[in-house]
Motif scaffolding. Structure first.
Motif, PDB file in Angstrom:
ATOM      1  N   SER A  71       0.832  -1.113  -0.019  1.00  0.00           N
ATOM      2  CA  SER A  71       0.011   0.081   0.014  1.00  0.00           C
ATOM      3  C   SER A  71       0.936   1.155   0.060  1.00  0.00           C
ATOM      4  O   SER A  71       1.943   1.384   0.627  1.00  0.00           O
ATOM      5  CB  SER A  71      -0.913   0.009   1.085  1.00  0.00           C
ATOM      6  OG  SER A  71      -0.153  -0.115   2.372  1.00  0.00           O
ATOM      7  N   ALA A  72       0.465   2.184  -0.786  1.00  0.00           N
ATOM      8  CA  ALA A  72       1.440   3.185  -0.643  1.00  0.00           C
ATOM      9  C   ALA A  72       0.620   4.485  -0.523  1.00  0.00           C
ATOM     10  O   ALA A  72      -0.794   4.798  -0.958  1.00  0.00           O
ATOM     11  CB  ALA A  72       1.823   3.630  -2.079  1.00  0.00           C
ATOM     12  N   GLU A  73       0.972   5.589   0.069  1.00  0.00           N
ATOM     13  CA  GLU A  73       0.383   7.100   0.203  1.00  0.00           C
ATOM     14  C   GLU A  73       1.095   7.823  -0.763  1.00  0.00           C
ATOM     15  O   GLU A  73       2.424   7.770  -0.708  1.00  0.00           O
ATOM     16  CB  GLU A  73       0.747   7.387   1.740  1.00  0.00           C
ATOM     17  CG  GLU A  73       0.277   8.873   1.932  1.00  0.00           C
ATOM     18  CD  GLU A  73       0.463   9.468   3.390  1.00  0.00           C
ATOM     19  OE1 GLU A  73       0.459  10.448   3.519  1.00  0.00           O
ATOM     20  OE2 GLU A  73       0.446   8.500   4.304  1.00  0.00           O
ATOM     21  N   LEU A  74       0.352   8.573  -1.222  1.00  0.00           N
ATOM     22  CA  LEU A  74       1.112   9.474  -2.762  1.00  0.00           C
ATOM     23  C   LEU A  74       0.757  11.010  -2.032  1.00  0.00           C
ATOM     24  O   LEU A  74       0.095  11.686  -1.336  1.00  0.00           O
ATOM     25  CB  LEU A  74      -0.031   9.554  -3.871  1.00  0.00           C
ATOM     26  CG  LEU A  74       0.004   7.877  -4.403  1.00  0.00           C
ATOM     27  CD1 LEU A  74      -1.264   8.007  -5.590  1.00  0.00           C
ATOM     28  CD2 LEU A  74       1.280   7.247  -4.707  1.00  0.00           C
ATOM     29  N   ASP A  75       1.705  11.716  -2.926  1.00  0.00           N
ATOM     30  CA  ASP A  75       1.724  13.183  -3.118  1.00  0.00           C
ATOM     31  C   ASP A  75       0.559  13.441  -4.054  1.00  0.00           C
ATOM     32  O   ASP A  75       0.844  13.016  -5.301  1.00  0.00           O
ATOM     33  CB  ASP A  75       3.055  13.767  -3.119  1.00  0.00           C
ATOM     34  CG  ASP A  75       3.060  15.412  -3.521  1.00  0.00           C
ATOM     35  OD1 ASP A  75       1.777  15.842  -3.852  1.00  0.00           O
ATOM     36  OD2 ASP A  75       4.127  15.770  -3.657  1.00  0.00           O
ATOM     37  N   GLN A  76      -0.340  13.870  -3.798  1.00  0.00           N
ATOM     38  CA  GLN A  76      -1.444  14.005  -4.729  1.00  0.00           C
ATOM     39  C   GLN A  76      -1.255  14.869  -5.844  1.00  0.00           C
ATOM     40  O   GLN A  76      -1.867  14.922  -6.929  1.00  0.00           O
ATOM     41  CB  GLN A  76      -2.766  14.711  -3.921  1.00  0.00           C
ATOM     42  CG  GLN A  76      -3.250  13.587  -2.845  1.00  0.00           C
ATOM     43  CD  GLN A  76      -3.862  12.283  -3.756  1.00  0.00           C
ATOM     44  OE1 GLN A  76      -4.525  12.009  -4.667  1.00  0.00           O
ATOM     45  NE2 GLN A  76      -3.184  11.269  -2.776  1.00  0.00           N
ATOM     46  N   HIS A  77      -0.126  15.772  -5.817  1.00  0.00           N
ATOM     47  CA  HIS A  77       0.278  16.661  -6.788  1.00  0.00           C
ATOM     48  C   HIS A  77       1.073  15.854  -7.765  1.00  0.00           C
ATOM     49  O   HIS A  77       1.457  16.331  -8.732  1.00  0.00           O
ATOM     50  CB  HIS A  77       1.091  18.020  -6.259  1.00  0.00           C
ATOM     51  CG  HIS A  77       0.113  18.514  -5.420  1.00  0.00           C
ATOM     52  ND1 HIS A  77      -0.892  19.090  -5.941  1.00  0.00           N
ATOM     53  CD2 HIS A  77       0.237  18.966  -4.061  1.00  0.00           C
ATOM     54  CE1 HIS A  77      -1.423  20.067  -4.979  1.00  0.00           C
ATOM     55  NE2 HIS A  77      -0.619  19.795  -3.760  1.00  0.00           N
ATOM     56  N   GLN A  78       1.415  14.781  -7.399  1.00  0.00           N
ATOM     57  CA  GLN A  78       2.319  13.714  -8.436  1.00  0.00           C
ATOM     58  C   GLN A  78       1.646  12.689  -8.666  1.00  0.00           C
ATOM     59  O   GLN A  78       2.458  11.570  -8.967  1.00  0.00           O
ATOM     60  CB  GLN A  78       3.802  13.586  -7.626  1.00  0.00           C
ATOM     61  CG  GLN A  78       4.566  14.813  -7.560  1.00  0.00           C
ATOM     62  CD  GLN A  78       6.008  14.656  -7.094  1.00  0.00           C
ATOM     63  OE1 GLN A  78       6.130  14.265  -5.920  1.00  0.00           O
ATOM     64  NE2 GLN A  78       6.929  14.519  -7.894  1.00  0.00           N
ATOM     65  N   LEU A 104      -2.956   4.045  -2.874  1.00  0.00           N
ATOM     66  CA  LEU A 104      -2.863   2.785  -4.062  1.00  0.00           C
ATOM     67  C   LEU A 104      -2.564   1.535  -3.212  1.00  0.00           C
ATOM     68  O   LEU A 104      -1.887   1.242  -2.094  1.00  0.00           O
ATOM     69  CB  LEU A 104      -1.447   3.147  -4.882  1.00  0.00           C
ATOM     70  CG  LEU A 104      -1.368   4.213  -5.751  1.00  0.00           C
ATOM     71  CD1 LEU A 104       0.021   4.531  -6.513  1.00  0.00           C
ATOM     72  CD2 LEU A 104      -2.586   4.052  -6.849  1.00  0.00           C
ATOM     73  N   LEU A 105      -3.151   0.594  -3.908  1.00  0.00           N
ATOM     74  CA  LEU A 105      -2.893  -0.705  -3.424  1.00  0.00           C
ATOM     75  C   LEU A 105      -2.338  -1.689  -4.356  1.00  0.00           C
ATOM     76  O   LEU A 105      -3.298  -1.949  -5.217  1.00  0.00           O
ATOM     77  CB  LEU A 105      -4.348  -1.340  -2.705  1.00  0.00           C
ATOM     78  CG  LEU A 105      -4.095  -2.521  -1.772  1.00  0.00           C
ATOM     79  CD1 LEU A 105      -3.184  -2.462  -0.559  1.00  0.00           C
ATOM     80  CD2 LEU A 105      -5.339  -3.230  -1.434  1.00  0.00           C
ATOM     81  N   CYS A 106      -1.067  -2.194  -4.252  1.00  0.00           N
ATOM     82  CA  CYS A 106      -0.501  -2.921  -5.400  1.00  0.00           C
ATOM     83  C   CYS A 106      -0.348  -4.478  -4.859  1.00  0.00           C
ATOM     84  O   CYS A 106      -0.037  -4.757  -3.833  1.00  0.00           O
ATOM     85  CB  CYS A 106       0.758  -2.240  -5.662  1.00  0.00           C
ATOM     86  SG  CYS A 106       0.914  -0.658  -6.146  1.00  0.00           S
ATOM     87  N   ARG A 107      -0.954  -5.258  -5.729  1.00  0.00           N
ATOM     88  CA  ARG A 107      -0.675  -6.756  -5.627  1.00  0.00           C
ATOM     89  C   ARG A 107       0.583  -6.858  -6.427  1.00  0.00           C
ATOM     90  O   ARG A 107       0.847  -6.895  -7.531  1.00  0.00           O
ATOM     91  CB  ARG A 107      -1.537  -7.569  -6.093  1.00  0.00           C
ATOM     92  CG  ARG A 107      -1.553  -9.024  -5.809  1.00  0.00           C
ATOM     93  CD  ARG A 107      -2.987  -9.707  -6.017  1.00  0.00           C
ATOM     94  NE  ARG A 107      -3.053  -9.956  -7.238  1.00  0.00           N
ATOM     95  CZ  ARG A 107      -2.523 -11.149  -7.871  1.00  0.00           C
ATOM     96  NH1 ARG A 107      -1.942 -12.063  -7.402  1.00  0.00           N
ATOM     97  NH2 ARG A 107      -2.928 -11.155  -9.379  1.00  0.00           N
ATOM     98  N   VAL A 108       1.872  -7.599  -5.768  1.00  0.00           N
ATOM     99  CA  VAL A 108       2.979  -7.814  -6.228  1.00  0.00           C
ATOM    100  C   VAL A 108       3.587  -9.197  -5.890  1.00  0.00           C
ATOM    101  O   VAL A 108       2.933  -9.824  -5.300  1.00  0.00           O
ATOM    102  CB  VAL A 108       4.081  -6.762  -5.610  1.00  0.00           C
ATOM    103  CG1 VAL A 108       3.716  -5.351  -5.689  1.00  0.00           C
ATOM    104  CG2 VAL A 108       4.218  -7.080  -4.286  1.00  0.00           C
ATOM    105  N   VAL A 109       4.485  -9.684  -6.613  1.00  0.00           N
ATOM    106  CA  VAL A 109       5.145 -10.834  -6.637  1.00  0.00           C
ATOM    107  C   VAL A 109       6.556 -10.768  -6.393  1.00  0.00           C
ATOM    108  O   VAL A 109       7.236  -9.727  -7.014  1.00  0.00           O
ATOM    109  CB  VAL A 109       4.795 -11.792  -7.506  1.00  0.00           C
ATOM    110  CG1 VAL A 109       3.297 -12.210  -7.647  1.00  0.00           C
ATOM    111  CG2 VAL A 109       5.257 -11.365  -9.057  1.00  0.00           C
ATOM    112  N   ALA A 110       7.209 -11.653  -5.607  1.00  0.00           N
ATOM    113  CA  ALA A 110       8.676 -11.817  -5.800  1.00  0.00           C
ATOM    114  C   ALA A 110       9.208 -13.110  -5.738  1.00  0.00           C
ATOM    115  O   ALA A 110       8.684 -14.160  -5.293  1.00  0.00           O
ATOM    116  CB  ALA A 110       9.139 -10.894  -4.617  1.00  0.00           C
ATOM    117  N   ARG A 111      10.675 -13.276  -5.531  1.00  0.00           N
ATOM    118  CA  ARG A 111      11.299 -14.498  -5.641  1.00  0.00           C
ATOM    119  C   ARG A 111      11.368 -14.893  -4.113  1.00  0.00           C
ATOM    120  O   ARG A 111      11.291 -16.205  -4.025  1.00  0.00           O
ATOM    121  CB  ARG A 111      12.607 -14.573  -6.226  1.00  0.00           C
ATOM    122  CG  ARG A 111      12.867 -13.965  -7.689  1.00  0.00           C
ATOM    123  CD  ARG A 111      13.898 -13.836  -8.275  1.00  0.00           C
ATOM    124  NE  ARG A 111      14.172 -13.405  -9.732  1.00  0.00           N
ATOM    125  CZ  ARG A 111      13.785 -14.002 -10.649  1.00  0.00           C
ATOM    126  NH1 ARG A 111      13.466 -15.330 -10.526  1.00  0.00           N
ATOM    127  NH2 ARG A 111      13.930 -13.532 -11.829  1.00  0.00           N
TER     128      ARG A 111
END
Length: 154
Positions: A71-78, A104-111
């Protein structure tokens, strides 16, 4: 907005069983004319009703067996810059803009956990992202599915 009818549901249920099914086989399985199948498939593609077939490839088959959400917090201007940065990260499978405190909520994968740290850092370092939080999935309880919706009454 186009509403699916019983014919659409029959076609989509057959495609859910085998997304690479040919038009001829789809016609045989559903009892519909090939022309009907072709015109409906054209409409589905135009309307964006079908996901890409690659969504059926499990990430573990590509060496990415660890799944998580970032999950991410954004600068709304960017916002646009942040989205462009996140789009460039191949391990981000999906990204949503939920209601609530998370932007933002991103579903990610990793090794592995070390690789997940790298992916999380790539997201955090995108322009416009202020901070992130990562949650690891311990196991998949219900895999992605659509069939119950196709079988449910309207």
């Amino acid at each position: 907005m186009y509403r699916l009818d019983a014919t659409d549901r029959r076609i989509m249920a057959a495609l859910d069983d085998d997304p690479r099914m040919t038009i001829l086989l789809l016609a045989q399985r559903t009892g519909l004319a090939r022309g009907t199948i072709q015109s409906r498939l054209d409409r589905y593609r135009t309307e964006g009703f079908l996901r890409m077939e690659s969504t059926r490839i499990p990430p573990a088959a590509l060496g990415r067996g660890l799944a998580a959400t970032v999950s991410a917090e954004l600068d709304q201007h960017q916002l646009e810059e942040a989205m462009a940065g996140v789009r460039r990260i191949p391990e981000v499978l999906e990204c949503f803009a939920p209601a609530g405190n998370t932007d933002l909520l991103c579903r990610v994968v990793a090794r592995d956990p070390v690789d997940l740290y790298r992916v999380s850092e790539e997201i955090r370092l995108c322009p416009g992202i202020l901070r992130t939080s990562t949650s690891v999935f311990l196991r998949e309880v219900i895999p992605y599915r659509i069939r119950p919706l196709l079988d449910a009454p309207d």
